[in-house]
Scaffold this active site. Sequence first.
Site: not given
Ligand code: HEM
Length: 322
Positions: A62, A66, A72, A76, A94, A194
Site C-alpha cells: 500500500r 499511495h 508520481g 514523497s 494516510n 485487497h
Molecule cells: C481502488 C481504489 C482503492 C481504494 C478506495 C482503497 C482504499 C483502501 C482503504 C480505505 C484501506 C483501509 C485503510 C485503513 O483502514 O487504514 C485500504 C487498505 C489496503 N489497500 Fe487499498 N484502496 C484502493 C486501491 C488499492 C490499490 C491499487 C492497492 C495496491 C496496489 C491497495 C492496497 C491496499 C492494501 C494492501 C491494504 C491493506 C493495508 C494494510 O493492511 O496495512 N489498495 N485500501
Amino acid sequence: MSRLIQCSFLYLFVATIAIVHASAQLTPDFYDKICPEALPTIRKVVEEAIWQEPRMGASLLRLHFHDCFVNGCDGSNLLDDTPTFKGEKTAGPNLNSLRGFNVVDEIKSAVNSVCYGNVVSCADILAVAARDSVNILGGPSYQVLLGRRDARTASFNDANNDIPSPLSNLQVLLANFQNHGLNLQDLVALSGAHTIGLARCFIYLPRITNDTNINPEFKADLQKGCPNLAAQNNNTHPLDSTTTIFDTVYYKNLLQFKGLLHSDQELYKSDGSETDSLVTYYSNNPNAFWADFGVSMIKMGNILPLTGQNGEIRQNCRKVNN
Ligand code: HEM
Ligand SMILES: *[C@@H]1O[C@H](CO)[C@@H](O)[C@H](O)[C@H]1NC(C)=O
Ligand SMILES: *[C@@H]1O[C@H](CO)[C@@H](O)[C@H](O)[C@H]1NC(C)=O
C-alpha cells in the site's frame, strides 16, 4: 567571440544531456552494476519483516500505491512532518493508516551498507518491497522497473485529493484511475491487492450500515466487531477472508457480495457490466489475475518518476538531504 560560441555550444551540449537524462526510462537492470546486492538485500529484509508480521506485506504494498498516486512514484509519502514542513503522512487517506515506515528505514540502512554508498532511492525501495511482498505472500513476481529518484517535496493537499476514497462509486473510481493513466482493467486488477491486509471499522462502517448489496450473514458478523456510531473505532477486519495469501479469494468474496469496502463491491454488482466480467474472470483464473496484476503494477510504478538529474537519492527516507 569564438570563445563565446564555444561556451554556448558547451552549454547546449550539457543542456541536451540533461534533457535526455530527464526523460530517461526506468530499467530493470538499473542497480546491476552500481549495486548488484541491492535487490536481494531488499528481499531479505522484507522476508524477515513478513515472517515477524504477515500483515507487513500488505502495508508495504500500500505504501507504494499511495506514493505513486500522489504526484508520481517519488518516495514523497515517506517524508516526516517537521515544524516547517507538512508532508503527506497526516493526510486523510494516510493518517493512522500507512504502516511500514520502520521496515523502509531498515531496508534503507541495509542497502546503504551493502552498496558502500547511497545509491538506492527510497522510491525504488517501495517499488521493490511491494513486488517482493506480493511474491512472498504467494502472489506473482514481475520484473520491477528501476531508476526512480526521490522528491524533495510532498503535498498534503494532493494526498487528500488524489488517493481514491472507499466511499466512491465505480464511475468516480475509474475517473481517478484514468487521471493516473490507468484504465478499467488496471482498476479491477490492482484492487485485487485487497486480497491481503486489513481495514479499520470506521472505514467500512458506512458499507455495513447503509449498503444493500451486502451478504446478510457477512454484514451481521461485521457489525459485531464494529458497532454503530463507533466512528473512531480502530478495530480492524481483513479485506478478504484469506488475508495473508495473495490469492483470488478477494474476487470470489465480491461474487458473494462480501466486499469489505463500498469501493470493493462497486466492482461487482451483478449488472452485467465490464467490471463484473473481469471480477468473475479473475475469481477463477489465478494465473490471469497474477499476470495482469504484474502488468498493472509496472504501469502504476511508471507514474511520473523522477529520473536522471531530477530529485535526489535521499540519505534518510524520512527527510530530504541537506
Ligand atoms: C481502488 C481504489 C482503492 C481504494 C478506495 C482503497 C482504499 C483502501 C482503504 C480505505 C484501506 C483501509 C485503510 C485503513 O483502514 O487504514 C485500504 C487498505 C489496503 N489497500 Fe487499498 N484502496 C484502493 C486501491 C488499492 C490499490 C491499487 C492497492 C495496491 C496496489 C491497495 C492496497 C491496499 C492494501 C494492501 C491494504 C491493506 C493495508 C494494510 O493492511 O496495512 N489498495 N485500501
Ligand atoms: C448512512 O446514510 C445516512 C443517509 O445518507 C447518513 O446520514 C449516515 O451518516 C450513513 N451512515 C454511515 C455510517 O455512514
Ligand atoms: C484510534 O487510533 C488513533 C491513533 O492511534 C487514536 O488517536 C484514536 O484515539 C483511536 N480511537 C479510538 C476510539 O480508540
